[in-house]
Motif scaffolding. Structure first.
Motif, short mmCIF file in Angstrom:
data_model
loop_
_atom_site.label_atom_id
_atom_site.label_comp_id
_atom_site.label_asym_id
_atom_site.label_seq_id
_atom_site.Cartn_x
_atom_site.Cartn_y
_atom_site.Cartn_z
N ALA A 24 38.75 -9.23 -111.73
CA ALA A 24 40.35 -7.83 -111.22
C ALA A 24 40.74 -9.24 -109.79
N ALA A 25 39.87 -9.25 -109.52
CA ALA A 25 40.44 -9.73 -107.55
C ALA A 25 40.74 -10.84 -107.97
N VAL A 26 40.16 -11.74 -108.23
CA VAL A 26 40.06 -13.55 -108.88
C VAL A 26 41.40 -13.24 -109.23
N HIS B 220 41.38 -13.87 -102.61
CA HIS B 220 40.34 -14.17 -102.34
C HIS B 220 38.79 -12.96 -101.96
N VAL B 221 38.00 -13.24 -101.81
CA VAL B 221 36.74 -12.16 -102.47
C VAL B 221 35.59 -12.26 -102.05
N LEU B 222 34.71 -11.44 -101.29
CA LEU B 222 33.46 -11.68 -100.42
C LEU B 222 32.89 -10.36 -101.15
N ALA B 223 31.75 -10.67 -101.98
CA ALA B 223 31.30 -9.73 -102.76
C ALA B 223 29.94 -9.48 -102.82
N GLY C 65 33.53 -19.21 -111.21
CA GLY C 65 33.83 -20.03 -109.97
C GLY C 65 34.74 -20.97 -109.65
N GLU C 66 34.35 -21.66 -111.54
CA GLU C 66 35.28 -23.02 -111.51
C GLU C 66 36.51 -22.69 -112.06
N ARG C 67 37.23 -21.38 -112.27
CA ARG C 67 38.33 -20.64 -112.78
C ARG C 67 38.90 -20.42 -111.40
N ALA C 68 38.07 -19.77 -110.08
CA ALA C 68 38.64 -19.69 -109.21
C ALA C 68 39.25 -20.82 -108.26
N GLU C 69 38.13 -22.07 -108.50
CA GLU C 69 38.26 -22.50 -107.51
C GLU C 69 40.19 -23.62 -108.08
N ALA C 70 40.09 -23.68 -109.26
CA ALA C 70 41.03 -24.10 -110.19
C ALA C 70 42.66 -23.68 -109.59
N ALA C 71 42.48 -22.15 -108.96
CA ALA C 71 43.65 -21.20 -108.46
C ALA C 71 43.90 -21.15 -107.25
N GLY C 72 42.74 -21.97 -106.24
CA GLY C 72 43.19 -22.29 -104.96
C GLY C 72 42.36 -20.48 -104.32
N VAL C 73 41.44 -19.84 -105.06
CA VAL C 73 41.13 -18.93 -104.94
C VAL C 73 40.06 -18.83 -104.16
N ARG C 74 38.80 -18.44 -103.39
CA ARG C 74 37.54 -18.52 -102.37
C ARG C 74 36.89 -17.73 -103.04
N VAL C 75 35.89 -17.27 -103.36
CA VAL C 75 35.00 -16.07 -104.04
C VAL C 75 33.71 -16.38 -102.96
N ALA C 76 32.92 -16.09 -102.08
CA ALA C 76 31.36 -15.87 -101.21
C ALA C 76 31.16 -14.92 -101.53
N ALA D 40 37.00 -20.98 -93.84
CA ALA D 40 36.56 -21.66 -94.34
C ALA D 40 38.17 -21.66 -95.09
N LEU D 41 38.94 -20.28 -94.99
CA LEU D 41 40.31 -20.40 -95.59
C LEU D 41 41.29 -21.42 -94.69
N ASP D 42 40.20 -20.77 -93.49
CA ASP D 42 41.76 -21.32 -92.37
C ASP D 42 41.18 -22.76 -92.43
N GLU D 43 40.23 -23.58 -92.86
CA GLU D 43 39.29 -24.60 -93.15
C GLU D 43 40.15 -25.23 -94.26
N ASP D 44 40.69 -24.97 -95.06
CA ASP D 44 40.40 -25.18 -96.51
C ASP D 44 39.78 -25.90 -97.30
N ARG D 45 38.49 -25.19 -96.96
CA ARG D 45 36.85 -25.73 -97.70
C ARG D 45 36.29 -24.95 -98.24
N GLU D 46 35.33 -25.04 -99.27
CA GLU D 46 34.29 -23.80 -99.88
C GLU D 46 33.71 -23.22 -99.06
N PRO D 47 33.47 -22.19 -98.08
CA PRO D 47 32.56 -21.38 -97.96
C PRO D 47 31.03 -21.87 -98.06
N GLU D 48 30.59 -21.78 -97.22
CA GLU D 48 29.31 -22.29 -97.52
C GLU D 48 28.33 -20.98 -98.57
N HIS D 49 28.99 -19.95 -98.53
CA HIS D 49 28.33 -19.13 -99.11
C HIS D 49 28.99 -18.04 -100.97
N ALA D 50 29.70 -19.50 -100.80
CA ALA D 50 30.40 -19.68 -102.35
C ALA D 50 29.39 -19.56 -103.54
#
Length: 368
Positions: A104-106, A111-114, A132-143, A320-330
């Protein structure tokens, strides 16, 4: 030798690293862990909490007075997800049903911290891969809130290993030399093989990371009832989990039971081809040293797992959002921990038989 400004690894810093922008957080599911760890961590580190929601209005009614930084109490999760001020949704609901909240959040573009464990249901693993693949395609980070990774002794150990301080990891050992928390009669005791599937989640997660780039391919887990354990306790109070990596490195995670001690601790060792890290975490036992065979480097450890570890998990997502990358706990990374945990549960269910982590958990015969 004692750590000084000129010590070989004196520039390593395990403290949370936040970007300038640290606002726009809303907590969905604001129960005991959110109130005792998430909110105090965010208050300490100046994280802007837009608002909170919980199933019971009474649970959150007094939170704005306890934590003045909270913007509002939402009447529904839909109201929270529709709020344009919300940038990150901190999902702290129980494990069952959490996948639906993440989806729902995606879908809402947040963005999500679960909360951890990400899931304990093998049937959800592939759904989380696709999400995870759908979130990445939408530019949403899920950690995932694997906050143990930022417990100061464990975080500094990770930094030392990444710096090559011990060479190639040969083995990792963890021992619970402490009493168990109250379990009998709690919701945790309703979980099958609870020590393996929930309690040891952080230990499995951080150990898998320390073994990287090697990959855990086989798991053995045994959990047993122990002398003195009351009949009212449904879950065993002892567990031993062994991980075997494709490099030949091994790891052992050991809970002996309800330990009697005046000085509780959770000691750990990381042995490598060039050195050894020795440390402990939790209950005021935090310590860390590096032994390279010619001397020992002792490290000062700022902060504690509770609450700095919780700040660290949010800080990594925000950075990770600031640097536009995947977080290490993705999700893509933490699913590796989920697969190891599910294999450990399967092994415990089989009485300690080895289980190959490569087997898809949802298809494994005999999986509970």
């Amino acid at each position: 030798m004692t750590t000084t400004p000129t010590a070989p690894h004196g520039d390593l810093d395990p403290r949370p690293r936040f970007p300038d922008e640290r606002g726009g957080v809303a907590i969905l599911g604001c129960g005991s862990i959110a109130q005792s760890a998430h909110l105090p961590a965010y208050e300490q580190y100046g994280v802007g909490v837009v608002g909170v929601w919980a199933r019971s209005p009474a649970t959150v009614a007094r939170l704005p007075s306890r934590f003045p930084g909270i913007g509002r109490v939402y009447r529904s999760p839909e109201e929270l997800l529709a709020d344009p001020q919300v940038r990150i949704v901190d999902i702290a609901t129980p494990t069952r049903g959490r996948l639906a909240w993440i989806e729902a959040a995606v879908d809402a573009g947040k963005h999500v911290l679960a909360q951890k464990p990400l899931t304990d249901d093998p049937a959800e693993v592939e759904a989380l891969v696709r999400l995870g693949e759908r979130a990445e395609a939408a530019g949403v980070r899920v950690a995932v809130n694997q906050n143990g990774r930022w417990a100061p002794p464990w975080r500094l150990t990770t930094q030392l290993l990444r710096a090559g301080a011990v060479g190639e990891v040969v083995g990792v050992t963890h021992l619970h030399d402490k009493p168990l928390p109250p379990l009998a009669g709690t919701s945790f005791d309703d979980l099958g093989h609870m020590l393996v599937t929930d309690y040891l989640n952080h230990w499995i997660d951080v150990t898998r990371g320390w073994l990287t780039p090697a990959r855990v391919h086989t798991v053995q887990a045994v959990d047993t009832r122990v002398p003195g354990q009351p009949a009212s306790a449904r879950n065993p109070w002892s567990a031993t989990v062994t991980l075997i990596a494709d490099s030949g490195a091994t790891a052992v995670l050991r809970i002996t039971g309800d330990v009697v001690t005046a000085r509780p601790s959770c000691p750990f060792w990381v042995h490598g081809t060039r050195g050894t890290v020795r440390g402990s975490v939790l209950l005021g036992s935090d310590r860390l040293s590096l032994d390279d065979g010619s001397g020992t480097e002792e490290f000062a450890l700022p902060g504690q797992w509770f609450v700095d570890g919780f700040a660290g998990a949010m800080a990594e997502l925000m950075t990770a959002l600031d640097e536009d990358r995947e977080p290490e706990h993705a999700v893509s990374d933490v699913l590796g921990t989920v697969r190891v945990m599910l294999a450990a549960r399967d092994s415990a269910e089989r009485g300690g038989a080895p289980v190959d982590v490569e087997d898809p958990p949802a298809r494994r015969a005999g999986a509970p």
